[in-house]
Design a protein around this motif. Structure first.
Motif, PDB file in Angstrom:
ATOM      1  N   PRO A 374       0.828  -1.208   0.000  1.00 40.34           N
ATOM      2  CA  PRO A 374       0.000   0.000   0.000  1.00 40.34           C
ATOM      3  C   PRO A 374       0.862   1.257   0.000  1.00 40.34           C
ATOM      4  O   PRO A 374       1.795   1.371   0.781  1.00 40.34           O
ATOM      5  CB  PRO A 374      -0.811  -0.122   1.291  1.00 40.34           C
ATOM      6  N   ILE A 375       0.540   2.150  -0.894  1.00 37.86           N
ATOM      7  CA  ILE A 375       1.280   3.408  -1.004  1.00 37.86           C
ATOM      8  C   ILE A 375       0.563   4.444  -0.140  1.00 37.86           C
ATOM      9  O   ILE A 375      -0.597   4.763  -0.385  1.00 37.86           O
ATOM     10  CB  ILE A 375       1.355   3.878  -2.464  1.00 37.86           C
ATOM     11  N   ARG A 376       1.252   4.951   0.868  1.00 40.09           N
ATOM     12  CA  ARG A 376       0.624   5.909   1.779  1.00 40.09           C
ATOM     13  C   ARG A 376       1.360   7.230   1.728  1.00 40.09           C
ATOM     14  O   ARG A 376       2.569   7.273   1.940  1.00 40.09           O
ATOM     15  CB  ARG A 376       0.623   5.366   3.211  1.00 40.09           C
ATOM     16  N   ARG A 377       0.597   8.247   1.449  1.00 40.47           N
ATOM     17  CA  ARG A 377       1.127   9.611   1.483  1.00 40.47           C
ATOM     18  C   ARG A 377       0.084  10.485   2.160  1.00 40.47           C
ATOM     19  O   ARG A 377      -1.059  10.085   2.346  1.00 40.47           O
ATOM     20  CB  ARG A 377       1.426  10.118   0.072  1.00 40.47           C
ATOM     21  N   ARG A 378       0.479  11.671   2.543  1.00 37.40           N
ATOM     22  CA  ARG A 378      -0.473  12.592   3.161  1.00 37.40           C
ATOM     23  C   ARG A 378      -1.466  13.058   2.099  1.00 37.40           C
ATOM     24  O   ARG A 378      -1.074  13.619   1.075  1.00 37.40           O
ATOM     25  CB  ARG A 378       0.256  13.780   3.770  1.00 37.40           C
ATOM     26  N   VAL A 379      -2.749  12.794   2.353  1.00 41.55           N
ATOM     27  CA  VAL A 379      -3.808  13.136   1.404  1.00 41.55           C
ATOM     28  C   VAL A 379      -4.820  14.020   2.127  1.00 41.55           C
ATOM     29  O   VAL A 379      -5.268  13.689   3.241  1.00 41.55           O
ATOM     30  CB  VAL A 379      -4.498  11.865   0.862  1.00 41.55           C
ATOM     31  N   ASP A 380      -5.172  15.136   1.481  1.00 43.88           N
ATOM     32  CA  ASP A 380      -6.207  16.012   2.022  1.00 43.88           C
ATOM     33  C   ASP A 380      -7.556  15.375   1.725  1.00 43.88           C
ATOM     34  O   ASP A 380      -8.136  15.536   0.645  1.00 43.88           O
ATOM     35  CB  ASP A 380      -6.110  17.394   1.380  1.00 43.88           C
ATOM     36  N   ARG A 406     -21.795  17.607   4.127  1.00 42.82           N
ATOM     37  CA  ARG A 406     -21.187  18.420   5.188  1.00 42.82           C
ATOM     38  C   ARG A 406     -19.762  17.918   5.344  1.00 42.82           C
ATOM     39  O   ARG A 406     -19.523  16.789   5.808  1.00 42.82           O
ATOM     40  CB  ARG A 406     -21.950  18.271   6.494  1.00 42.82           C
ATOM     41  N   ILE A 407     -18.803  18.731   4.973  1.00 44.88           N
ATOM     42  CA  ILE A 407     -17.408  18.298   4.920  1.00 44.88           C
ATOM     43  C   ILE A 407     -16.559  19.284   5.707  1.00 44.88           C
ATOM     44  O   ILE A 407     -16.474  20.471   5.356  1.00 44.88           O
ATOM     45  CB  ILE A 407     -16.912  18.208   3.461  1.00 44.88           C
ATOM     46  N   ASP A 408     -15.964  18.801   6.795  1.00 48.44           N
ATOM     47  CA  ASP A 408     -15.044  19.628   7.570  1.00 48.44           C
ATOM     48  C   ASP A 408     -13.732  19.780   6.809  1.00 48.44           C
ATOM     49  O   ASP A 408     -13.217  18.812   6.225  1.00 48.44           O
ATOM     50  CB  ASP A 408     -14.776  19.004   8.935  1.00 48.44           C
ATOM     51  N   ALA A 409     -13.179  20.977   6.831  1.00 51.84           N
ATOM     52  CA  ALA A 409     -11.938  21.242   6.090  1.00 51.84           C
ATOM     53  C   ALA A 409     -10.714  20.809   6.902  1.00 51.84           C
ATOM     54  O   ALA A 409     -10.753  20.727   8.134  1.00 51.84           O
ATOM     55  CB  ALA A 409     -11.843  22.726   5.752  1.00 51.84           C
ATOM     56  N   GLY A 410      -9.639  20.535   6.178  1.00 57.12           N
ATOM     57  CA  GLY A 410      -8.344  20.306   6.810  1.00 57.12           C
ATOM     58  C   GLY A 410      -8.098  18.919   7.371  1.00 57.12           C
ATOM     59  O   GLY A 410      -7.150  18.734   8.124  1.00 57.12           O
ATOM     60  N   LEU A 411      -8.919  17.929   7.007  1.00 55.26           N
ATOM     61  CA  LEU A 411      -8.691  16.571   7.504  1.00 55.26           C
ATOM     62  C   LEU A 411      -7.725  15.848   6.570  1.00 55.26           C
ATOM     63  O   LEU A 411      -8.036  15.604   5.400  1.00 55.26           O
ATOM     64  CB  LEU A 411     -10.011  15.802   7.598  1.00 55.26           C
ATOM     65  N   VAL A 412      -6.556  15.527   7.091  1.00 54.96           N
ATOM     66  CA  VAL A 412      -5.504  14.892   6.300  1.00 54.96           C
ATOM     67  C   VAL A 412      -5.271  13.493   6.846  1.00 54.96           C
ATOM     68  O   VAL A 412      -5.160  13.295   8.061  1.00 54.96           O
ATOM     69  CB  VAL A 412      -4.191  15.711   6.347  1.00 54.96           C
ATOM     70  N   VAL A 413      -5.207  12.518   5.946  1.00 50.43           N
ATOM     71  CA  VAL A 413      -4.938  11.131   6.323  1.00 50.43           C
ATOM     72  C   VAL A 413      -3.732  10.638   5.542  1.00 50.43           C
ATOM     73  O   VAL A 413      -3.294  11.269   4.574  1.00 50.43           O
ATOM     74  CB  VAL A 413      -6.156  10.222   6.054  1.00 50.43           C
ATOM     75  N   ARG A 414      -3.196   9.506   5.983  1.00 58.37           N
ATOM     76  CA  ARG A 414      -2.066   8.901   5.284  1.00 58.37           C
ATOM     77  C   ARG A 414      -2.574   7.684   4.521  1.00 58.37           C
ATOM     78  O   ARG A 414      -2.911   6.656   5.110  1.00 58.37           O
ATOM     79  CB  ARG A 414      -0.985   8.487   6.285  1.00 58.37           C
ATOM     80  N   ALA A 415      -2.652   7.811   3.202  1.00 58.70           N
ATOM     81  CA  ALA A 415      -3.209   6.750   2.373  1.00 58.70           C
ATOM     82  C   ALA A 415      -2.811   7.004   0.919  1.00 58.70           C
ATOM     83  O   ALA A 415      -1.995   7.882   0.623  1.00 58.70           O
ATOM     84  CB  ALA A 415      -4.728   6.684   2.531  1.00 58.70           C
TER      85      ALA A 415
END
Length: 538
Positions: A374-380, A406-415
């Motif tokens: 699995p390739i994981r990078r910081r994704v907004d 309804r989408i909160d801004a600034g949620l970053v995950v590693r995927a």
């Protein structure tokens, strides 16, 4: 041979007659105990408790033994003081003031390198503890040291008790510092009552055996105990440091593994490696083995992706040829030949299904490749969900559906961004496909603690509660095409169906590969709610 009926209340038992449920519980308990025993953290805690308990137990035993030996030592000193006092008593009984300066020589006959003697007197005319004065010492001591000693005797009430009756030999355990350095231990004070007044013979010792003992101070302050405690503490800290270092390095090695498999810079470029980032020499061989394993997984992932693309391309070409060849045949056949037209329709639908099967096989291979490496990078994630939700405007209008988001801004995950797009696509299209006309599809992305939670809801029929867990299984589908149709129409619809029951299976596998979780539940007001949770990137 007749078969005996089994009572409905009878439970199945194992070989030894123990209920299977009890055996299962016993097995789980034994497994937990084995895990606790083998766990390095458990052993570290146990060793810490042992290191804390052992000195407490030993200290108590040694302190009792020391108290017994010190009691014997003090009684011996007390007896020595009594004997010297009885020897001095005849001379003190006839002494007068003019003979007081000569008392130091008299005391010197009884003093030696181990025993020091000092003589106080309270004349008959005097009263109270303050009336006691030093008149002789052997060996001689500065007046300042004698004053310090006298103040300590007064402070502890020894002279008060002595002055009341001038009787009763007392054991002491009093340390007196010298102005010139060092200290001595007062071991006993023996009264002698004469016509001149009340005499007090103080026996003291300045030898190593007394000074280094616990007389007159807490046992833990003795040099032997402090030295033993220092050695024990150093040993305990060393052992605990070794175990803690191993435990910490193993956790760090695990962090390295997670970073290399799925962290930034651990993608196909392969720049990061265990061997380069490992700092534990003993783990060098293991690091190299892990590097080889990671390289093998990455090569396998690339091979799967390449094979999926090649196979899809190889099958798509003849499928396109078949699809193009059906159209001339349809034009050539009479329109009133219903059987032939229906056969062509089934061919077209079967070609569509074959095309879907090819896409399905490619998605399966890509899903397997994603799990291998699995390739994981910081994704907004906020921006990605916002972009994809707005991209379904046309499809929703075509199906006469509405979108609520309804989408909160600034949620970053590693995927992987591509994999996240596939996940959102599967969830939204699944909700759209089951929504009735004029229904609504809801998409929410919020932060819940350390998790980014994506919720997709529809107003469709929902899922049979018995199948809520099964919808994530491979090849399981709620759709049953053909029900209530004529047999030939049902066959045609079945031939053209492109739903293979892998969308939600792929969603779950990919979410779990990124350290997340997914669950499905029926909404109280009707419809299905899909909830995906992914850890927020630090």
């Amino acid at each position: 041979m007749a078969l005996l009926p089994i009572d409905a209340g009878t439970r199945a038992t194992g070989d030894a007659g123990r209920p299977l449920r009890d055996r299962s519980l016993h097995g789980r308990t034994s497994g937990r105990l084995r895990w606790l025993w083998r766990s390095l953290a458990s052993r570290l805690v146990l060793l810490t408790l042992v290191f804390l308990a052992v000195p407490v137990l030993l200290y108590d035993q040694f302190q009792r033994a020391d108290e017994a030996s010190q009691l014997l030592l003090l009684h011996s000193a007390q007896r020595q003081g009594e004997l010297i006092a009885r020897a001095l008593e005849p001379e003190l009984a006839v002494i007068d003031r003019s003979a007081l300066p000569a008392l130091s020589g008299t005391l010197a006959r009884f003093a030696d390198e181990r025993t020091r003697l000092k003589l106080l007197v309270r004349p008959r005319a005097g009263s109270g503890a303050e009336a006691f004065y030093y008149v002789a010492a052997a060996p001689g001591l500065p007046t300042a040291d004698l004053d310090v000693e006298r103040r300590q005797l007064l402070g502890q009430g020894v002279l008060d008790r002595l002055g009341t009756s001038c009787a009763g030999n007392s054991t002491l355990a009093m340390r007196v510092p010298h102005a010139s350095g060092g200290e001595e231990v007062l071991s006993s004070i023996t009264p002698i009552k004469t016509n001149f007044g009340c005499w007090a013979l103080v026996t003291s010792h300045a030898t190593e055996g007394y000074v280094a003992s616990s007389l007159g101070r807490p046992y833990w302050r003795t040099p032997a105990v402090q030295a033993a405690a220092a050695v024990y503490l150093a040993m305990a800290l060393l052992v605990l440091a070794v175990l803690a270092g191993v435990w910490r390095n193993l956790h760090r090695f695990g962090d390295l593994a997670r970073d290399l498999v799925g962290g930034e810079g651990a993608g196909d470029d392969g720049k990061a490696s265990f061997a380069e980032r490992n700092t534990v020499p003993e783990l060098s061989g293991v690091a190299e083995d892990f590097d080889r394993l990671v390289d093998t997984l990455r090569d396998s992932s690339r091979s799967l992706r390449r094979a999926a693309e090649d196979n899809a391309h190889a099958f798509k070409t003849p499928i396109a040829v078949i699809r193009q060849s059906v159209e001339p045949l349809r034009r050539a056949l009479p329109t009133d030949n219903a059987r032939s037209q229906r056969a062509l329709t089934m061919i077209e639908k079967s070609v569509d299904k074959l095309d879907g099967l090819v896409s399905f096989a490619r998605r399966m291979d890509e899903a397997a490749a994603d799990l291998l490496a699995p390739i994981r990078r910081r994704v907004d994630l906020s921006a990605l969900v916002e972009r994809m939700a707005s991209g379904y405007t046309g499809l929703l209008a075509e199906r006469q559906l509405h979108m609520r988001s309804r989408i909160d801004a600034g949620l970053v995950v590693r995927a992987s961004e591509e994999t996240l797009e596939t996940i959102v696509e599967n969830l939204v299209e699944n909700a759209v496909s089951f929504s009735p006309a004029d229904g609504a599809v809801s998409v929410r992305l919020t932060r819940v603690g350390a998790w980014a939670e994506l919720v997709v809801e529809d107003e469709g029929p929902g899922v049979d509660p018995a199948n809520l867990d099964r919808i994530f299984e491979r090849y399981f589908s709620q759709r049953e095409p053909g029900r209530g149709m004529p047999e030939d129409e049902a066959a045609a619809q079945q031939a053209g169906s492109t739903h293979f029951g892998i969308g939600l299976w792929i969603v779950r596998r990919n979410i779990e590969a990124f350290g997340g979780r997914v669950r499905a539940e029926n909404r109280p007001s009707g419809g299905l709610r899909m909830t995906v949770a992914l850890p927020v990137a630090g």
